[in-house]
Structure formats: structure tokens, C-alpha cells
Design an enzyme around this catalytic site. Structure first.
Site, PDB file in Angstrom:
ATOM      1  N   ARG A 102      -3.451  -5.000   8.196  1.00 44.91           N
ATOM      2  CA  ARG A 102      -2.666  -3.786   7.970  1.00 44.91           C
ATOM      3  C   ARG A 102      -2.185  -3.745   6.522  1.00 44.91           C
ATOM      4  O   ARG A 102      -2.355  -4.697   5.778  1.00 44.91           O
ATOM      5  CB  ARG A 102      -1.515  -3.635   8.979  1.00 44.91           C
ATOM      6  N   GLY A 103      -1.566  -2.591   6.187  1.00 43.86           N
ATOM      7  CA  GLY A 103      -1.231  -2.355   4.781  1.00 43.86           C
ATOM      8  C   GLY A 103      -2.381  -1.548   4.200  1.00 43.86           C
ATOM      9  O   GLY A 103      -3.553  -1.938   4.370  1.00 43.86           O
ATOM     10  N   ALA A 104      -2.055  -0.443   3.520  1.00 43.96           N
ATOM     11  CA  ALA A 104      -3.094   0.498   3.114  1.00 43.96           C
ATOM     12  C   ALA A 104      -4.261  -0.145   2.343  1.00 43.96           C
ATOM     13  O   ALA A 104      -5.433   0.029   2.722  1.00 43.96           O
ATOM     14  CB  ALA A 104      -2.465   1.627   2.308  1.00 43.96           C
ATOM     15  N   ARG A 147      -6.875   4.538  12.437  1.00 44.35           N
ATOM     16  CA  ARG A 147      -5.508   4.932  12.061  1.00 44.35           C
ATOM     17  C   ARG A 147      -5.602   6.151  11.141  1.00 44.35           C
ATOM     18  O   ARG A 147      -6.498   6.206  10.291  1.00 44.35           O
ATOM     19  CB  ARG A 147      -4.778   3.782  11.336  1.00 44.35           C
ATOM     20  N   GLN A 174       7.364  -5.641  10.206  1.00 47.95           N
ATOM     21  CA  GLN A 174       6.570  -6.145   9.075  1.00 47.95           C
ATOM     22  C   GLN A 174       7.466  -6.811   8.021  1.00 47.95           C
ATOM     23  O   GLN A 174       7.032  -7.699   7.301  1.00 47.95           O
ATOM     24  CB  GLN A 174       5.783  -4.998   8.417  1.00 47.95           C
ATOM     25  N   ASP A 207       1.364   4.507   1.613  1.00 55.47           N
ATOM     26  CA  ASP A 207       0.135   4.650   2.398  1.00 55.47           C
ATOM     27  C   ASP A 207      -0.693   5.858   1.972  1.00 55.47           C
ATOM     28  O   ASP A 207      -1.896   5.901   2.186  1.00 55.47           O
ATOM     29  CB  ASP A 207       0.463   4.750   3.888  1.00 55.47           C
ATOM     30  N   ASN A 218       5.071   6.466   3.446  1.00 53.22           N
ATOM     31  CA  ASN A 218       5.098   5.003   3.623  1.00 53.22           C
ATOM     32  C   ASN A 218       5.716   4.697   4.988  1.00 53.22           C
ATOM     33  O   ASN A 218       6.093   5.597   5.742  1.00 53.22           O
ATOM     34  CB  ASN A 218       5.888   4.350   2.479  1.00 53.22           C
TER      35      ASN A 218
END
Ligand code: MRU
Length: 367
Positions: free
Chosen positions: A64-66, A107, A214, A255, A265
Site C-alpha cells: 500500500r501507499g500510492a 483500488r 498505518q 494519493d 490523502n
């Protein structure tokens, strides 16, 4: 307690070798990721090669995380493409395109997922005449380029970010925009890691970031094991630490950035920005240019992912934390209005308001 994150990239293209001490020695590539849902308790690597398992890894936030999602999608679609057993371009393209649509549906919000898949698809469509074998080689190269560009971008973002703070400053961060959210250095946390290497001592306050934690599970972990002065707070304590004068800057990731500088975000980011404005604390968003979506005029046009109610009511707790059947609203992201943002930090430099002009200038003919 794990005392160190291994010195490997968060997302990797992996080939099994004899030295891996595994039976499955292979010349065929795998997507290797750290399963982030198990952190901070356990470090476990996943070796993925099938469409549904890669899609699920993205959906479940194992990766995860853009920026990390973008790189995982690029490497992922390459390892899947390598396994397509045909020399016929039409058949290859059909299979590639179906995979691309499946991965893209994992996503909806972080633009890096679509950006990376489009870059990979361009390699296929622009090299039709070259044949499937050559296309596979070019896909590998493009996935490696996307990975390497992320590493380089994050390093530069860290250097720009370091110029915004001074030794001893208190920084509040939300969610995880650290090395676990990218291939190597992180975006919002890159200046902290870089500063640490140079001997600076920043005090980082990381909020938990409900509901998926997170901040607590990932940011607190990666900063703490890196030796950074790290303090974990609950999301509702941000105002208190700001009012006490403990925070000199807020650093968050992004994001998707709209053309007017609105920052999408992790849910809760806009609340932190409103508090920062109230207390006169600068608020910075850090992102590679791959997170900029110049096709969207404002943040209102960004699709906000809504996730399962169980993430709010049950996840991470031994017992359910809410009455069974209660209505739940669980948006995964929010949009911070550009007027709350002091500056946007990219690998191409620091952009200050007016953001629409600044963004047009840095994107130029190379969006
Ligand atoms: O749902 P997540 O964990 O993928 O959300 C991540 C964030 O919101 C990060 O802040 C963002 O992706 C930037 S990461 C460098």
C-alpha cells in the site's frame, strides 16, 4: 519485537536462486513484497505471480501507499505477462488487457496504480510489430524503470524536504508515507530518514491513523527502528500537541493531486490541515510527479474509496468495538483544500501557491 526492517526494497522483482534456500528455483520472475498487514509483529515476504493474488495484495493493503502500489502493479503485470503462453500478438494483448483491467479495479483513488498500468500498456501497443518475445523484454525494462524512477524521485523529495525544517524540529505525520509506502526512502518521511543519516535529530509525532492504523503499525515502526525520536499519538491528540508548541511542521503524503493543488490523502489528513492552519503551523504534502493528475481540475473529481465496515468495527480488536449491525461510513481518503497547504514537495522542486500555475510549470510538456 522486530528491531530492524531488512535492507531490501518494499517492492521487488524477484528471481529464485539456489542461494534462496528454496526448492522453487526459477528463471521466471515474481513480484516480491513485504506483507504490510503483518507489521510490526512479523516480517514476511510474499512472492506473487497470479492476477488475483496480486489484485488481492493491493486491495487488502499487503502492499500500500500510492508509489508502492504503482510499482507493484508495474512489476505485477510484467510477471503475469511473462507467463502468457502465446506468440500471437492478438492473444497476448487480450490476456494482458484483461489482467490490466483486473489490477486497475483493486483500488480507485491512488492515481499511481492507473499511471503505472498505462505506462506498461503503452509498451505493448507501441511495439506490436516487434513480437511477443521482444515485448516481454521491454515490459521488464519498463517495470524496472518505474521502480528506479521511484527510488530516485523519493531521494530528491527527501533532499527538498530537508530544506524546510531544522535540527530539533517536531514534525507531525499522518498515515504512512515512509519507505514502506514507496520502494525505498518514502515521500513525507524521506527528509526524516535523510536527516537522520546526516545527524539531525527530529522529533516525529505519528498519529495512529484509524481505522487501518498505518501510523501506528507502519510509520511508528519504520521510524522507531531507524532510530528516529518517535512519539505515537491517537488521531484526536493532534490539536493538543500542536497547541503545546511541539509541532513545527506537518508532513503528509498524497494519493492523487488535482491540477489546482487539492491533496487527496488518507482519511483524516484534511482535519490535520485545518488544525495546522489554526495554530499557524506549515502543512506540506510530499509526492512524486506520478501522483499528479492534471486531468482533474479540483479534488472534488477524485473517486474516494469506501471500504468494508468491519475495518471500523472489528479489525485489530479481539472483540467487536461497536454494536453488530450499526451503520458505518468508512471512506479511506479525503481531500485537503489547496488553501490549507503551505507547499507541495516533488522531485522536481517545491511548489508554493498559486499551485495551478506552479503545477503547470513543473509538469510542462512532460505530464
Ligand atoms: O490506504 P493506504 O495505506 O494505501 O493509504 C496511503 C496514504 O494515504 C499515503 O499517505 C499515500 O499513499 C502517500 S504514500 C507515499
Amino acid at each position: 519485537m522486530i528491531s530492524k526492517i531488512p535492507e531490501i526494497d518494499t517492492v521487488e522483482l524477484h528471481y529464485f536462486k539456489e542461494s534462496d534456500d528454496r526448492k522453487q528455483v526459477s528463471k521466471i520472475p515474481f513480484l516480491k513484497i513485504i506483507d504490510q498487514t503483518l507489521l510490526p509483529g512479523k516480517i514476511e515476504f510474499l512472492y506473487l505471480s497470479e492476477t488475483e493474488e496480486i489484485r488481492e495484495a493491493i486491495y487488502l493493503l499487503k502492499v500500500r501507499g500510492a508509489p508502492a502500489i504503482g510499482v507493484a502493479a508495474a512489476i505485477g503485470i510484467y510477471v503475469i505477462a511473462e507467463r502468457i503462453e502465446t506468440e500471437n500478438y492478438e492473444e497476448f494483448f487480450k490476456s494482458f488487457d484483461t489482467t490490466k483491467a483486473r489490477l486497475a479495479s483493486a483500488r480507485p483513488t491512488a492515481v499511481n496504480l492507473f499511471w503505472a498500468l498505462e505506462r506498461m500498456a503503452k509498451v505493448v501497443t507501441e511495439n506490436r510489430e516487434a513480437g511477443v518475445k521482444v515485448i516481454k523484454g521491454l515490459l521488464k525494462k519498463e517495470a524496472e524503470n518505474i521502480r528506479d524512477e521511484d527510488i530516485e524521485a523519493c531521494r530528491k523529495i527527501g533532499e527538498h524536504g530537508l530544506s524546510l525544517i531544522k535540527d530539533g524540529d517536531g514534525i507531525l505525520t499522518h498515515c504512512n508515507a515512509g519507505r514502506l509506502a514507496t520502494v525505498r526512502y518514502g515521500t513525507a518521511l524521506a527528509p526524516i530518514h535523510l536527516g537522520r543519516e546526516k545527524g539531525y535529530n527530529f522529533r516525529v509525532y505519528t498519529d495512529e491513523t484509524r481505522p487501518l492504523l498505518q501510523g501506528a503499525r507502519l510509520s511508528a515502526f519504520e521510524l522507531y527502528v531507524a532510530g528516529v525520536d518517535t512519539t505515537l499519538i491517537c488521531d484526536n491528540m493532534a490539536s493538543t500537541v500542536m497547541k503545546k508548541g511541539l509541532i513545527q511542521a506537518v508532513f503528509v503524503g498524497c494519493d492523487r493531486l488535482a491540477a489546482n493543488g487539492d491533496v487527496c490523502n488518507k482519511i483524516g489528513t484534511s482535519g490535520v490541515a485545518i488544525l495546522a492552519k489554526h495554530y499557524g503551523i506549515p502543512f506540506y504534502s510530499f509526492l512524486p510527479v506520478s501522483t499528479i493528475d492534471m486531468s482533474l481540475k479540483t479534488g472534488d473529481d477524485i473517486v474516494i474509496e469506501e471500504r468494508d465496515a468491519g475495518e471500523v468495527t472489528d479489525m485489530w480488536y479481539k472483540e467487536p468495538m461497536a454494536p453488530k449491525g450499526v451503520k458505518v461510513f468508512n471512506p479511506a481518503f479525503d481531500v485537503t483544500d489547496n488553501e490549507l497547504i503551505t507547499a507541495i514537495v516533488t522531485e522536481r522542486g517545491i511548489i508554493r501557491p498559486p499551485f495551478d500555475k506552479g503545477l503547470r510549470d513543473i509538469m510542462g510538456a512532460n505530464p
